[in-house]
Write a protein that holds these residues in place. Structure first.
Motif, PDB file in Angstrom:
ATOM      1  N   LEU A   1       0.806  -1.213   0.000  1.00  0.00           N
ATOM      2  CA  LEU A   1       0.000   0.000   0.000  1.00  0.00           C
ATOM      3  C   LEU A   1       0.845   1.271   0.000  1.00  0.00           C
ATOM      4  O   LEU A   1       0.323   2.359  -0.106  1.00  0.00           O
ATOM      5  CB  LEU A   1      -0.917   0.027   1.233  1.00  0.00           C
ATOM      6  N   SER A   2       2.157   1.119   0.141  1.00  0.00           N
ATOM      7  CA  SER A   2       2.951   2.332   0.343  1.00  0.00           C
ATOM      8  C   SER A   2       3.398   2.979  -0.960  1.00  0.00           C
ATOM      9  O   SER A   2       3.969   4.054  -0.939  1.00  0.00           O
ATOM     10  CB  SER A   2       4.155   2.034   1.225  1.00  0.00           C
ATOM     11  N   LEU A   3       3.125   2.305  -2.097  1.00  0.00           N
ATOM     12  CA  LEU A   3       3.486   2.925  -3.372  1.00  0.00           C
ATOM     13  C   LEU A   3       2.223   3.198  -4.180  1.00  0.00           C
ATOM     14  O   LEU A   3       1.254   2.455  -4.115  1.00  0.00           O
ATOM     15  CB  LEU A   3       4.411   1.995  -4.165  1.00  0.00           C
ATOM     16  N   ASP A   4       2.261   4.272  -4.958  1.00  0.00           N
ATOM     17  CA  ASP A   4       1.143   4.610  -5.832  1.00  0.00           C
ATOM     18  C   ASP A   4       1.000   3.515  -6.897  1.00  0.00           C
ATOM     19  O   ASP A   4       1.932   3.280  -7.660  1.00  0.00           O
ATOM     20  CB  ASP A   4       1.435   5.971  -6.494  1.00  0.00           C
ATOM     21  N   PRO A   5      -0.169   2.832  -6.938  1.00  0.00           N
ATOM     22  CA  PRO A   5      -0.308   1.681  -7.832  1.00  0.00           C
ATOM     23  C   PRO A   5      -0.140   2.023  -9.309  1.00  0.00           C
ATOM     24  O   PRO A   5       0.182   1.152 -10.108  1.00  0.00           O
ATOM     25  CB  PRO A   5      -1.734   1.176  -7.553  1.00  0.00           C
ATOM     26  N   ARG A   6      -0.360   3.278  -9.667  1.00  0.00           N
ATOM     27  CA  ARG A   6      -0.310   3.623 -11.087  1.00  0.00           C
ATOM     28  C   ARG A   6       1.065   4.079 -11.548  1.00  0.00           C
ATOM     29  O   ARG A   6       1.259   4.333 -12.725  1.00  0.00           O
ATOM     30  CB  ARG A   6      -1.335   4.718 -11.397  1.00  0.00           C
ATOM     31  N   ARG A   7       1.997   4.245 -10.610  1.00  0.00           N
ATOM     32  CA  ARG A   7       3.281   4.818 -11.025  1.00  0.00           C
ATOM     33  C   ARG A   7       4.411   3.805 -10.891  1.00  0.00           C
ATOM     34  O   ARG A   7       4.477   3.057  -9.927  1.00  0.00           O
ATOM     35  CB  ARG A   7       3.575   6.080 -10.220  1.00  0.00           C
ATOM     36  N   THR A   8       5.292   3.814 -11.887  1.00  0.00           N
ATOM     37  CA  THR A   8       6.421   2.898 -11.861  1.00  0.00           C
ATOM     38  C   THR A   8       7.390   3.348 -10.774  1.00  0.00           C
ATOM     39  O   THR A   8       7.312   4.475 -10.269  1.00  0.00           O
ATOM     40  CB  THR A   8       7.161   2.900 -13.197  1.00  0.00           C
ATOM     41  N   ALA A   9       8.328   2.458 -10.451  1.00  0.00           N
ATOM     42  CA  ALA A   9       9.320   2.786  -9.427  1.00  0.00           C
ATOM     43  C   ALA A   9      10.043   4.082  -9.816  1.00  0.00           C
ATOM     44  O   ALA A   9      10.221   4.986  -8.986  1.00  0.00           O
ATOM     45  CB  ALA A   9      10.325   1.642  -9.303  1.00  0.00           C
ATOM     46  N   ARG A  10      10.426   4.172 -11.085  1.00  0.00           N
ATOM     47  CA  ARG A  10      11.151   5.353 -11.530  1.00  0.00           C
ATOM     48  C   ARG A  10      10.291   6.618 -11.391  1.00  0.00           C
ATOM     49  O   ARG A  10      10.762   7.638 -10.900  1.00  0.00           O
ATOM     50  CB  ARG A  10      11.589   5.165 -12.993  1.00  0.00           C
TER      51      ARG A  10
ATOM     52  N   ARG B   1       2.708  -3.565  -8.620  1.00  0.00           N
ATOM     53  CA  ARG B   1       2.169  -4.925  -8.504  1.00  0.00           C
ATOM     54  C   ARG B   1       3.049  -5.946  -9.210  1.00  0.00           C
ATOM     55  O   ARG B   1       2.886  -7.140  -9.024  1.00  0.00           O
ATOM     56  CB  ARG B   1       0.728  -4.977  -8.998  1.00  0.00           C
ATOM     57  N   ARG B   2       3.994  -5.463 -10.047  1.00  0.00           N
ATOM     58  CA  ARG B   2       4.934  -6.387 -10.682  1.00  0.00           C
ATOM     59  C   ARG B   2       6.197  -6.576  -9.838  1.00  0.00           C
ATOM     60  O   ARG B   2       7.128  -7.267 -10.257  1.00  0.00           O
ATOM     61  CB  ARG B   2       5.323  -5.883 -12.071  1.00  0.00           C
ATOM     62  N   LEU B   3       6.253  -5.926  -8.691  1.00  0.00           N
ATOM     63  CA  LEU B   3       7.443  -6.027  -7.850  1.00  0.00           C
ATOM     64  C   LEU B   3       7.154  -6.906  -6.634  1.00  0.00           C
ATOM     65  O   LEU B   3       6.027  -6.961  -6.154  1.00  0.00           O
ATOM     66  CB  LEU B   3       7.854  -4.625  -7.355  1.00  0.00           C
ATOM     67  N   SER B   4       8.197  -7.570  -6.137  1.00  0.00           N
ATOM     68  CA  SER B   4       8.024  -8.366  -4.921  1.00  0.00           C
ATOM     69  C   SER B   4       8.030  -7.437  -3.713  1.00  0.00           C
ATOM     70  O   SER B   4       8.367  -6.252  -3.821  1.00  0.00           O
ATOM     71  CB  SER B   4       9.166  -9.373  -4.807  1.00  0.00           C
ATOM     72  N   GLY B   5       7.649  -7.990  -2.566  1.00  0.00           N
ATOM     73  CA  GLY B   5       7.587  -7.183  -1.350  1.00  0.00           C
ATOM     74  C   GLY B   5       8.912  -6.502  -1.035  1.00  0.00           C
ATOM     75  O   GLY B   5       8.963  -5.318  -0.700  1.00  0.00           O
ATOM     76  N   GLY B   6       9.983  -7.241  -1.164  1.00  0.00           N
ATOM     77  CA  GLY B   6      11.297  -6.678  -0.864  1.00  0.00           C
ATOM     78  C   GLY B   6      11.656  -5.563  -1.832  1.00  0.00           C
ATOM     79  O   GLY B   6      12.192  -4.526  -1.425  1.00  0.00           O
ATOM     80  N   GLN B   7      11.356  -5.781  -3.110  1.00  0.00           N
ATOM     81  CA  GLN B   7      11.653  -4.736  -4.100  1.00  0.00           C
ATOM     82  C   GLN B   7      10.851  -3.473  -3.814  1.00  0.00           C
ATOM     83  O   GLN B   7      11.337  -2.355  -3.959  1.00  0.00           O
ATOM     84  CB  GLN B   7      11.345  -5.257  -5.507  1.00  0.00           C
ATOM     85  N   ARG B   8       9.588  -3.667  -3.414  1.00  0.00           N
ATOM     86  CA  ARG B   8       8.765  -2.495  -3.093  1.00  0.00           C
ATOM     87  C   ARG B   8       9.353  -1.713  -1.927  1.00  0.00           C
ATOM     88  O   ARG B   8       9.374  -0.481  -1.950  1.00  0.00           O
ATOM     89  CB  ARG B   8       7.350  -2.925  -2.735  1.00  0.00           C
ATOM     90  N   GLN B   9       9.821  -2.444  -0.909  1.00  0.00           N
ATOM     91  CA  GLN B   9      10.400  -1.721   0.228  1.00  0.00           C
ATOM     92  C   GLN B   9      11.670  -0.993  -0.196  1.00  0.00           C
ATOM     93  O   GLN B   9      11.969   0.090   0.300  1.00  0.00           O
ATOM     94  CB  GLN B   9      10.696  -2.657   1.405  1.00  0.00           C
ATOM     95  N   ARG B  10      12.414  -1.554  -1.152  1.00  0.00           N
ATOM     96  CA  ARG B  10      13.583  -0.841  -1.659  1.00  0.00           C
ATOM     97  C   ARG B  10      13.175   0.476  -2.316  1.00  0.00           C
ATOM     98  O   ARG B  10      13.818   1.508  -2.127  1.00  0.00           O
ATOM     99  CB  ARG B  10      14.339  -1.697  -2.678  1.00  0.00           C
ATOM    100  N   VAL B  11      12.099   0.412  -3.107  1.00  0.00           N
ATOM    101  CA  VAL B  11      11.618   1.641  -3.757  1.00  0.00           C
ATOM    102  C   VAL B  11      11.218   2.655  -2.683  1.00  0.00           C
ATOM    103  O   VAL B  11      11.559   3.845  -2.767  1.00  0.00           O
ATOM    104  CB  VAL B  11      10.411   1.354  -4.682  1.00  0.00           C
TER     105      VAL B  11
END
Lengths: 331, 284, 284, 332
Positions: free
Chosen positions: C107-116, C157-167
């Motif tokens: 939930l901590s990242l905007d679902p519509r925006r890429t990591a970049r 949603r294409r990233l794993s939990g760990g990758q999301r926390q990195r972002v």
């Protein structure tokens, strides 16, 4: 369903307070609605007397009667006070067409509408919930698809379309049911006259309740507590009954309740199509013939009925779901 | 040439993958009806308002594909001619109620506090007026026709959109990603309009598509009751009302044709709306 | 409420004095944080340990300005944190003082925006550089947290939990904050991935000199990341000290209970259960 | 002693949307009265394995192999066989009691409905047993709790109710699927204590599914470690802890920051990469992509090799003291 003989005291108090609050908001809504209905007359341009009497016999007596009925010589708020006082005593003024008291018209026409709505409500609830539950339990099979197809069509079929199709099939092709009026016989005859109107009125809402029941049941079927019940080897019938259907009742009620209340309003279309002497038809003909006092009265009565019905739904909901203590939270 | 076309085709296929055939058919039907409505005055075979008393209550034939009504008007022409008024009203209702509902819901949900209380209270009161009832009140005040009914219905539909928007805004506002945007020092307006709004817009759009179907039914009902579009101007609801006597006289097409058109268009809108809603759930 | 910051406050990354926060749930007042005082020195790492309902999350949210204390002083890099800082420069300045990484990576990242894109938002809010400058900074951040090109272009949603926390960590670091607040930021991750993120945090702290406020229920994790820790129970600090000393020689009965509750060699859950019941009974 | 659970070569493949089976040749036994832990990360298949003991399969999946619960074959079992096992012989405690207990029914209903509706107990008998068990799980006021609704109880209390309900019929085997994960550590300790004491008293065997190796070791006699649908290593808890053989077990143990602090000049060792998703299906060893000791041999699939006494490991070059002996079950 879940009777509550042993409830702790503070909870009862909290619930009573919530019920009172809901009733308070009901009164407020009714009051504002009455104001809107009354004040709507001030929206028309020009002299209200002339406007009210357009299309009617503009005799001096009639003009005087209108000015008196609406207290048009007095300030706005006083007029509203007079009108509201009258309404609260059951005095809705007089029809412009034949000077009959509106309350009298309401009293003679209301039973037909209520009978129609009650029959339709029964049909919708019983058939809709049964078919919806059936579809949910046949998830993924052909029979579910068939139900869904019928639901899709039914949901898009308004009562006036259903009315003419029913008339065409049953009256013209088969000649089974009467298509006009209430008949003049006893209850049997009356029910026969109400059969097609009831079905016509029900189609859309039947589809809706079926759909809601199906999705609420499917939602419950996917819940953990149902898996727990299955894992304990509870008989399937009991799993469905105690854990799926019982839990689906709350969501079904929240969605279906307001829609069944809306039957009161949709009823006018069916009454008009089948020439039934209900208040809906009275409203349509009053709107058609510029009989504004009648329009005003019926709009107010229907709004009140609609709001009260919705309040009842809100008050019943906590009985179905013990986690909700306040009726307001149910919405 | 083909090398250029290929990725485009592939993209199209990727974009439409997973969309049910029914939704694609529905979208196509809607496009056809809109084209018919826009081009009606050029393509109608007969004048939809002019009767021909030498050809009343006819069955479908080469001259009259859908037969004629009791005044000898061509049913197909009336159907095409009526598409315009039958679709324009609901469009007005949906555009007005969606835009206003979006603003009200967004402000109520984002600002919270007393602003929310006041707006929500107002919406609760509007909920007390079923759309059809408010439309009839409006018609009896301002005269028969589409205008008063459409305006009244726009108001009656407003709280549905507003409540939906408020609900999702409240939900989004508490999400960590929004809190993170705030924590980065971005302005509230930027977050609400540029970041949250696009996230909830598809959901509201889906609701609007479904509302379009409802509005079409409600406005057609007004015309059916003889309080909306007045004959001889063609309109589907009015056609069904007018076609009843033809129906009982054994010529059902004048009433059945618009009835079928209404059902098909509403199904199509519901399907498109639900497809949209499904896809949104798939994204987040 | 907040006094003018003096030199002592300026010298601390976080300074809390007598911080108090309560909520109203219906008619009852619930105190979430009661008279809490602590400091985090610049570049330091403080662990806040506690179970659910201990007030640790409320404390973290106050440090980043999601909520404000009812009473007491709470400053970050010498300034109080406000829920609604006035004006763009105040918002940006506050953002540079503290950033938060949330628990739920979903939930901590905007679902519509890429990591970049998420990182671009963060960078752009704090630099007025050219497009190339921003790109360079985003690349640097991505590299810093160990994300490659594929992850950079992917939506959450294409990233794993760990990758999301990195972002999420990169996004927080984008503004070069004085303090990084982590609220159970690794507890939703699998053990093997959790270790990666913990190592990343230690490295980030060493390289950037950011101070960490690390909220967690996991004593082992706190010991690895932090220098000092404080233990909270029902809104109050019951014990504090250097993390090694605190865990090896716990003094407060609650700290001892917490220490003993962790599965380890010679673990006796039954005795711990008895100790827990005794401890809770002793509170009355 | 007889085995209450005997899983052999169990494979479960989703019919759609997965490149690899969610369970891939899992074998596991639980003897009567034994405490066995099943440890793994998300997606390892540990929950699917435990549910298999009740004949609960994921929707639209193909199942092969054998699962015998209390002597009854669960793969392809008849409805009456399933009911027999579920109604009294095998109980289950689920992860989230808040979701697992019907919110609109009373706690008392939840406890007694199974025995009453499925086994035909009288209301008195069921109620008496429920009270007895609520006391055994240390709920302070059992009589009152029977009349309460789930939302009136805390998560820890609800989990005790869940345990009590699973033990109503004194089952031979209790499945605990992350039963304490959602709880606070002190609550977890207390509940594990209650659970183990009760099960020892009743002679109930426990299959304890968890992601927490330390908890598994502290609770159980034997541990099976799962990765990507396979058991990669199993053995006695002490052996596994002191001398892990599979690189994944080694990695898991090194990933946990120790409570007593790291030894000087050492650092936390993370396993690189992420757990295998269902979309990935490497031909050889499932763990090869994340393994530091990978060799070309790992391109082919390792079998589950006996590696010392009561020790099985699925690796071509296991670390540890005992060298790999002959393959016991060199299946494909």
């Amino acid at each position: 369903m879940t009777s509550t003989p042993t409830r702790a005291r503070p909870r009862t108090v909290g619930r009573a307070r919530a019920v009172l609050r809901r009733l308070g908001s009901l009164v407020l809504t009714l009051w504002v609605a009455s104001f809107v209905v009354f004040a709507s007359l001030s929206l028309v341009p020009g002299d209200p007397t002339a406007w009210l009497l357009r299309g009617h016999n503009p005799s001096p007596q009639a003009r005087a009667a209108i000015r008196e009925q609406y207290h048009l010589d007095e300030p706005f708020l006083v007029r509203y006070g007079h009108w509201l006082g009258g309404v609260l005593h059951g005095d809705f003024g007089r029809s412009l067409r034949d000077r009959a008291p509106v309350s009298h018209l309401l009293a003679t026409q209301l039973p037909t509408t209520l009978t129609l709505v009650a029959l339709s409500g029964l049909l919708i609830t019983i058939v809709g919930m049964t078919v919806g539950a059936y579809a949910a339990l046949r998830h993924g099979r052909v029979s579910e698809r068939v139900v869904l197809l019928l639901v899709t069509i039914g949901f898009a079929t308004p009562s006036f379309v259903a009315a003419i199709v029913l008339k065409w099939i049953f009256a013209l092709k088969l000649g089974i049911f009467p298509t006009f009026g209430l008949g003049d016989g006893g209850w049997g005859d009356r029910l026969q006259h109400l059969a097609l109107p009831t079905v016509a009125l029900s189609v859309t809402y039947l589809a809706l309740v079926t759909r809601i029941t199906r999705s609420a049941m499917l939602e419950q079927l996917s819940r953990d507590h149902v898996e727990v019940a299955i894992a304990r080897g509870l008989p399937r019938r009991q799993v469905i009954w105690r854990h799926v259907f019982r839990n689906a009742l709350g969501p079904i009620l929240t969605v279906s309740g307001p829609n069944i209340a809306a039957l009161l309003v949709s009823s006018m279309i069916v009454e008009y199509a089948f020439g039934l002497p209900g208040i809906g038809q009275l409203l349509v003909s009053a709107a058609d013939t510029n009989d504004f006092p009648v329009v005003q009265a019926i709009v107010l009565v229907l709004v009140a009925a609609f709001v009260i019905a919705n309040t009842l739904v809100d008050l019943v909901y906590p009985l179905l779901d013990p986690t909700i203590t306040s009726p307001q939270a149910a919405r | 040439m083909s090398a250029l076309a290929e990725p485009a085709l592939k993209r199209l296929r990727q974009r439409t993958r997973g969309i049910s055939a029914l939704s694609i058919v529905s979208a196509a039907i809607l496009v056809i009806f809109v084209v018919l409505a826009l081009a009606s005055s050029w393509i109608v075979p007969y004048d939809p308002t002019a009767g021909d008393f030498t050809a009343i209550l006819q069955d479908p034939s080469a001259e009259h594909w859908l037969g004629t009504d009791q005044q000898g008007k061509d049913v197909l022409s009336m159907l095409i001619g009526g598409a315009w008024t039958s679709l324009l009203g609901p469009l007005g209702v949906v555009v007005v109620s969606t835009v206003l509902g979006f603003v009200v819901g967004m402000v109520a949900g984002w600002r919270g506090g007393w602003v929310d209380s006041v707006l929500s209270r107002g919406m609760d009161i509007l909920f007390a007026f079923p759309a059809l009832l408010l439309a009839i009140l409006a018609v009896s005040l301002f005269g028969k026709g589409l205008t008063a009914a459409t305006v009244a219905m726009s108001i009656a539909y407003l709280p549905y959109t507003a409540r939906l928007v408020r609900g999702v805004v409240l939900q989004e506002r508490a999400r960590p990603y929004v809190l993170a945007y705030k924590g980065l020092g971005l302005s509230d307006t930027f977050i609400a309009v540029r970041r949250v709004l696009p996230n909830i817009a598809p959901l509201v759009l889906a609701q609007s598509a479904i509302n379009f179907g409802y509005a079409l039914l409600d406005l057609a009902a007004i015309s059916f009751l003889g309080l909306g579009v007045q004959p001889p101007e063609p309109d589907w609801g009015a056609m069904i009302n007018g076609g009843q006597s033809a129906l009982l006289a054994g010529a059902p097409y004048a009433a059945l044709a618009p009835a079928v058109a209404i059902v098909i268009v509403v199904i199509a809108f519901n399907e498109v709306g639900e497809e949209l809603a499904d896809r949104i759930q798939g994204i987040s | 409420m907040n006094a003018v910051p003096g030199p002592a406050e300026r010298a601390q990354a976080v300074l809390a004095q007598g911080v108090h926060k309560s909520y109203w749930v219906g008619p009852t007042e619930i105190t979430a944080v009661r008279d809490v005082s602590f400091t985090v020195r610049p570049g330091g790492a403080l662990g806040i340990v506690g179970e659910s309902g201990s007030g640790k999350t409320t404390l973290a949210r106050m440090v980043v300005g999601i909520e404000e204390p009812d009473a007491g002083t709470l400053t970050v890099a010498g300034e109080p944190m406000l829920t609604r800082p006035r004006g763009a420069s105040a918002r940006v300045a506050q953002a540079k003082r503290a950033q938060m990484v949330f628990q739920d990576p979903y939930l901590s990242l905007d679902p519509r925006r890429t990591a970049r894109q998420s990182l671009e938002d963060a960078v752009r809010a704090h630099t007025s550089g050219t497009r190339a400058d921003i790109d360079a900074r985003v690349d640097e951040l991505l590299q810093h947290v160990g994300l490659g090109e594929r992850e950079a272009g992917a939506r959450p949603r294409r990233l794993s939990g760990g990758q999301r926390q990195r972002v999420a960590i990169a996004r927080a670091l984008a503004v070069d904050p004085a303090v990084l607040v982590l609220d159970e930021a690794v507890s939703a991750l699998d053990v093997s991935v959790q270790a990666q993120i913990l190592r990343l945090l230690v490295r980030v702290r060493a390289e950037t000199g950011v101070a960490l406020l690390f909220v967690s229920h996991d004593l082992g994790v706190v010991r690895y990341v932090c220098d000092d820790a404080l233990v909270m129970f029902r809104g109050e600090i019951v014990e504090r000290g250097p993390v090694g000393h605190l865990l090896d020689h716990p003094e407060h009965p609650y700290t001892r209970l917490l220490r003993a509750s962790i599965p380890q060699e010679g673990w006796d859950p039954e005795a711990i259960g008895q100790a827990r019941r005794d401890f809770l009974a002793g509170l009355g | 002693m007889s085995d209450v659970l005997e899983i052999s070569d169990l494979s479960v493949t989703l019919d759609q949307g997965a490149a690899r089976p969610i369970l891939d040749g899992v074998s596991l036994t639980v003897a009567a009265g034994d405490f066995v832990a099943l440890v793994g990360e998300s997606g390892s298949g540990k929950s699917v394995t435990s549910r298999a003991a009740l004949g609960l399969w994921p929707g639209q999946a193909t199942v092969s192999g054998s699962v015998r619960s209390c002597g009854v074959e669960m793969v392809g079992a008849s409805a009456s066989d399933l009911d027999r096992v579920r109604r009294g012989q095998v109980g289950m405690v689920f992860q989230d009691p808040r979701a697992g207990i019907n919110p609109v029914r009373r706690i008392g209903d939840f406890l007694t409905e199974g025995p009453q509706l499925a086994l035909g107990w009288s209301a008195e008998r069921a109620n008496a047993r429920a009270l007895e068990l609520l006391e055994a799980v240390s709920l302070p006021d059992p009589k009152r709790h029977l009349r309460q609704y789930p939302h009136e109880l805390s998560g820890g209390m609800l989990q005790r109710v869940m345990i009590a309900s699973a033990l109503m019929t004194q089952p031979a085997l209790l499945l605990c699927d992350e039963a304490t994960t959602a709880l606070d550590v002190t609550t977890q300790a207390e509940i594990v204590g209650i659970l183990t004491t009760l099960c020892v008293d009743l002679g109930t065997a426990v299959l304890f599914v968890t992601h927490d190796l330390d908890l598994a070791a502290a609770t159980c006699d034997r541990i099976a470690v799962m990765y990507a649908g396979q058991v990669v290593e199993s053995g006695r808890a002490e052996d596994l802890f002191e001398d892990p053989h599979h690189p994944y077990t080694v990695g898991l143990l090194d990933s946990r920051p120790p409570l007593g602090g790291l030894a000087p000049d050492t650092d936390l060792q993370a396993i690189p990469g992420t757990p295998l998703s269902l979309a990935e299906s490497p031909a050889g060893c499932r763990f090869a992509t994340r393994c530091q000791a990978r060799t070309p041999q790992c391109e082919t699939r390792p079998g589950l090799l006996a590696d010392g006494v009561q020790r099985l490991v699925r690796c071509w070059h296991p670390s540890g003291s005992t060298p790999a002996s002959t393959p016991s079950g060199a299946r494909s």
